[in-house]
Design a protein around this motif. Structure first.
Motif, PDB file in Angstrom:
ATOM      1  N   GLU A  39       0.971  -1.182   0.088  1.00 29.51           N
ATOM      2  CA  GLU A  39       0.077   0.018   0.132  1.00 29.51           C
ATOM      3  C   GLU A  39       0.708   1.390   0.114  1.00 29.51           C
ATOM      4  O   GLU A  39       2.032   1.294   0.395  1.00 29.51           O
ATOM      5  CB  GLU A  39      -0.961  -0.025   1.301  1.00 29.51           C
ATOM      6  CG  GLU A  39      -1.947  -0.900   1.028  1.00 29.51           C
ATOM      7  CD  GLU A  39      -2.983  -0.971  -0.053  1.00 29.51           C
ATOM      8  OE1 GLU A  39      -3.454   0.005  -0.192  1.00 29.51           O
ATOM      9  OE2 GLU A  39      -3.146  -2.121  -0.798  1.00 29.51           O
ATOM     10  N   LEU A 129      -4.860   3.569  -2.934  1.00 31.23           N
ATOM     11  CA  LEU A 129      -5.258   3.047  -4.184  1.00 31.23           C
ATOM     12  C   LEU A 129      -6.598   2.766  -4.314  1.00 31.23           C
ATOM     13  O   LEU A 129      -7.382   2.419  -3.435  1.00 31.23           O
ATOM     14  CB  LEU A 129      -4.389   1.813  -4.218  1.00 31.23           C
ATOM     15  CG  LEU A 129      -2.880   2.028  -4.539  1.00 31.23           C
ATOM     16  CD1 LEU A 129      -2.149   0.813  -4.416  1.00 31.23           C
ATOM     17  CD2 LEU A 129      -2.432   2.662  -5.878  1.00 31.23           C
ATOM     18  N   GLU A 130      -7.183   3.260  -5.402  1.00 30.59           N
ATOM     19  CA  GLU A 130      -8.529   3.094  -5.948  1.00 30.59           C
ATOM     20  C   GLU A 130      -8.499   2.214  -7.155  1.00 30.59           C
ATOM     21  O   GLU A 130      -7.612   2.307  -8.087  1.00 30.59           O
ATOM     22  CB  GLU A 130      -9.238   4.304  -6.034  1.00 30.59           C
ATOM     23  CG  GLU A 130      -9.456   5.269  -4.722  1.00 30.59           C
ATOM     24  CD  GLU A 130     -10.270   4.584  -3.924  1.00 30.59           C
ATOM     25  OE1 GLU A 130     -11.076   3.938  -4.284  1.00 30.59           O
ATOM     26  OE2 GLU A 130     -10.119   5.240  -2.889  1.00 30.59           O
ATOM     27  N   PRO A 131      -9.633   1.312  -7.363  1.00 30.17           N
ATOM     28  CA  PRO A 131      -9.906   0.618  -8.793  1.00 30.17           C
ATOM     29  C   PRO A 131     -10.138   1.618  -9.832  1.00 30.17           C
ATOM     30  O   PRO A 131     -10.939   2.636  -9.625  1.00 30.17           O
ATOM     31  CB  PRO A 131     -10.897  -0.500  -8.315  1.00 30.17           C
ATOM     32  CG  PRO A 131     -11.624   0.265  -7.301  1.00 30.17           C
ATOM     33  CD  PRO A 131     -10.671   1.055  -6.371  1.00 30.17           C
ATOM     34  N   HIS A 132      -9.573   1.005 -11.141  1.00 26.99           N
ATOM     35  CA  HIS A 132      -9.853   1.903 -12.182  1.00 26.99           C
ATOM     36  C   HIS A 132      -9.916   0.849 -13.495  1.00 26.99           C
ATOM     37  O   HIS A 132      -9.388  -0.331 -13.085  1.00 26.99           O
ATOM     38  CB  HIS A 132      -8.652   3.046 -12.287  1.00 26.99           C
ATOM     39  CG  HIS A 132      -8.989   3.823 -13.670  1.00 26.99           C
ATOM     40  ND1 HIS A 132      -8.639   3.514 -15.072  1.00 26.99           N
ATOM     41  CD2 HIS A 132      -9.314   5.124 -13.842  1.00 26.99           C
ATOM     42  CE1 HIS A 132      -8.712   4.546 -15.662  1.00 26.99           C
ATOM     43  NE2 HIS A 132      -9.228   5.346 -15.009  1.00 26.99           N
ATOM     44  N   ARG A 136      -5.268   0.945 -11.369  1.00 26.47           N
ATOM     45  CA  ARG A 136      -5.531   1.516 -10.251  1.00 26.47           C
ATOM     46  C   ARG A 136      -5.011   2.890 -10.197  1.00 26.47           C
ATOM     47  O   ARG A 136      -3.991   3.340 -10.688  1.00 26.47           O
ATOM     48  CB  ARG A 136      -4.990   0.712  -8.869  1.00 26.47           C
ATOM     49  CG  ARG A 136      -5.533  -0.714  -8.885  1.00 26.47           C
ATOM     50  CD  ARG A 136      -4.672  -1.233  -7.555  1.00 26.47           C
ATOM     51  NE  ARG A 136      -3.082  -1.561  -7.896  1.00 26.47           N
ATOM     52  CZ  ARG A 136      -2.396  -2.004  -7.047  1.00 26.47           C
ATOM     53  NH1 ARG A 136      -2.658  -2.388  -5.551  1.00 26.47           N
ATOM     54  NH2 ARG A 136      -0.953  -2.339  -7.367  1.00 26.47           N
ATOM     55  N   THR A 137      -5.712   3.733  -9.279  1.00 31.03           N
ATOM     56  CA  THR A 137      -5.298   5.228  -9.200  1.00 31.03           C
ATOM     57  C   THR A 137      -5.053   5.756  -7.937  1.00 31.03           C
ATOM     58  O   THR A 137      -5.448   4.831  -6.928  1.00 31.03           O
ATOM     59  CB  THR A 137      -6.371   6.164 -10.079  1.00 31.03           C
ATOM     60  OG1 THR A 137      -7.507   6.056  -9.127  1.00 31.03           O
ATOM     61  CG2 THR A 137      -6.743   5.843 -11.238  1.00 31.03           C
ATOM     62  N   GLY A 165      -9.467  -2.892 -12.193  1.00 29.56           N
ATOM     63  CA  GLY A 165     -10.462  -3.591 -11.416  1.00 29.56           C
ATOM     64  C   GLY A 165     -11.823  -3.562 -11.895  1.00 29.56           C
ATOM     65  O   GLY A 165     -12.469  -3.984 -11.033  1.00 29.56           O
ATOM     66  N   GLY A 169     -14.114   3.457 -10.651  1.00 29.35           N
ATOM     67  CA  GLY A 169     -13.405   4.294 -10.034  1.00 29.35           C
ATOM     68  C   GLY A 169     -14.083   5.453  -9.349  1.00 29.35           C
ATOM     69  O   GLY A 169     -15.029   5.359  -9.029  1.00 29.35           O
TER      70      GLY A 169
END
Length: 294
Positions: A39, A129-132, A136-137, A165, A169
Motif C-alpha cells: 500500500e 489506491l482506488e480501482p480503475h 489503479r489510481t 479492477g 473508480g
C-alpha cells in the motif's frame, strides 16, 4: 500519519534515478527502492518557506504564455511542489516506481493569488489506491500556505496501468462532465515545437524521459516525445487569463498524449460563471473547467 520536515527541496535528478530503479529486475526488493508492492505509505512531506523567485516565475511564464504580473500563475505552485511529489514516490515503501505512471487528472483550487516574493509552506501526501478500469489510481494531495493561511490546493490523479479492477473508480470530475456536451468551437491554433518538453523541463524540473527526446520516449512506449500535461493545463489558463477571477478552481482531465512537434486547437465557452475549455488535435487531449470560488 508520519510527517517528515525537509530543510530544502529535494534534488529531482537523483529522485528520477531512484524512480527508474524498479525497471531493473530484482531492484524493487532493495529496501530503499520503491516498487515492492503493498500500500501507499501514510507519509506527509513538508517544506517551509519555499521561495517564489521572480526570475524563475518569469521563465515559467514565458514558456507557458502567461503575462508577467506581481502574482504567480495558478499552476506555478505545482512546480515548487514537484520535487516533493517525486520524493514521496521515491520512498522505499512506495508500491511502484514513478516511471510509467500516467497523470490522468489535475484539480487546483486557488483561494487567493500568491504574490511574487511570498514564501510558501508546502505539504504533500498521497491518497490510497482506488480501482480503475485500466489499473489503479491514487492522488497526490498538495497544500500551500502563506504563514498559517491556506492559499492553494492541488489534487493530481495518477494511474498505475495493469490489473484493472473493472470499476469506474472515482466519480467523473467537472472537466470530464463538461466533455459530455456538444464539442466546443475552436478559437485558436497552437503550433508546438519539438523541444517544448525540454523547455518546460528547464523551468519546471520535470525531466521525465517521455517528455525530453523521441529516443527516450520510444523506450517507454511512445512514438515521439509528448508534452507535459501540466504545461498544457498552464497554457490553457494563460489563454483564459483575462477572464479568470482572483479565486477559482480549475479541473482538467488529460485524455490523450500530445505528441511533439504537433498542432492542436484550443477553445472555450463560458456559462453561469464557469468556463469550459479543451485542447484537441486529431483526437482530444485535454478537457477542463474553471469555476469561481464559492
Amino acid at each position: 500519519m508520519t510527517a517528515r520536515e525537509l530543510r530544502t527541496a529535494p534534488k529531482v535528478l537523483p529522485l528520477y534515478a531512484r524512480a527508474a530503479a524498479p525497471l531493473v529486475p530484482g531492484a524493487s526488493h532493495l529496501p530503499f527502492v520503491p516498487g515492492g508492492g503493498g500500500e501507499i505509505p501514510d507519509l506527509e512531506l513538508r517544506l517551509s518557506d519555499a521561495p517564489v523567485e521572480p526570475a524563475r516565475v518569469a521563465a515559467y511564464a514565458k514558456v507557458c504564455g502567461f503575462t508577467l504580473r506581481d502574482t504567480v500563475p495558478a499552476t506555478y505552485p505545482h512546480v515548487l511542489a514537484f520535487p516533493l511529489h517525486m520524493a514521496l514516490m521515491a520512498d522505499g515503501r512506495f508500491p511502484f516506481g514513478a516511471i510509467g505512471l500516467v497523470h490522468v487528472g489535475n484539480r487546483i483550487e486557488q483561494r487567493r493569488p500568491v504574490r511574487i516574493g511570498e514564501p510558501l509552506s508546502l505539504r504533500v501526501r498521497a491518497s490510497g489506491l482506488e480501482p480503475h478500469p485500466r489499473g489503479r489510481t491514487f492522488s497526490i494531495l498538495t497544500e500551500a500556505l502563506v504563514g498559517d493561511e491556506p492559499v492553494w490546493e492541488e489534487t493530481s490523479t495518477i494511474l498505475r496501468r495493469g490489473g484493472g479492477g473493472g470499476a469506474d473508480g472515482a466519480p467523473a470530475p467537472a472537466a470530464a462532465k463538461a466533455a459530455e456536451h456538444e464539442p466546443l468551437p475552436a478559437s485558436a491554433e497552437w503550433h508546438l515545437p519539438g523541444d517544448l518538453g525540454r523547455r518546460y523541463a528547464a523551468v519546471s524540473g520535470d525531466r521525465n524521459p517521455i517528455h525530453m527526446h523521441a529516443l527516450t520516449a520510444k523506450a517507454l512506449g511512445f512514438p515521439r516525445a509528448i508534452a507535459h500535461g501540466m504545461w498544457t493545463k498552464a497554457r490553457c489558463l494563460a489563454a483564459l487569463e483575462p477572464r479568470l477571477p482572483a479565486a477559482y478552481s480549475v479541473d482538467v482531465r488529460f485524455r490523450r498524449p500530445l505528441l511533439l512537434p504537433g498542432t492542436v486547437e484550443f477553445g472555450s465557452s463560458a456559462a453561469d460563471g464557469a468556463i469550459d475549455f479543451f485542447v484537441r488535435g486529431a483526437e482530444p487531449h485535454l478537457d477542463g473547467r474553471v469555476e469561481p470560488a464559492s
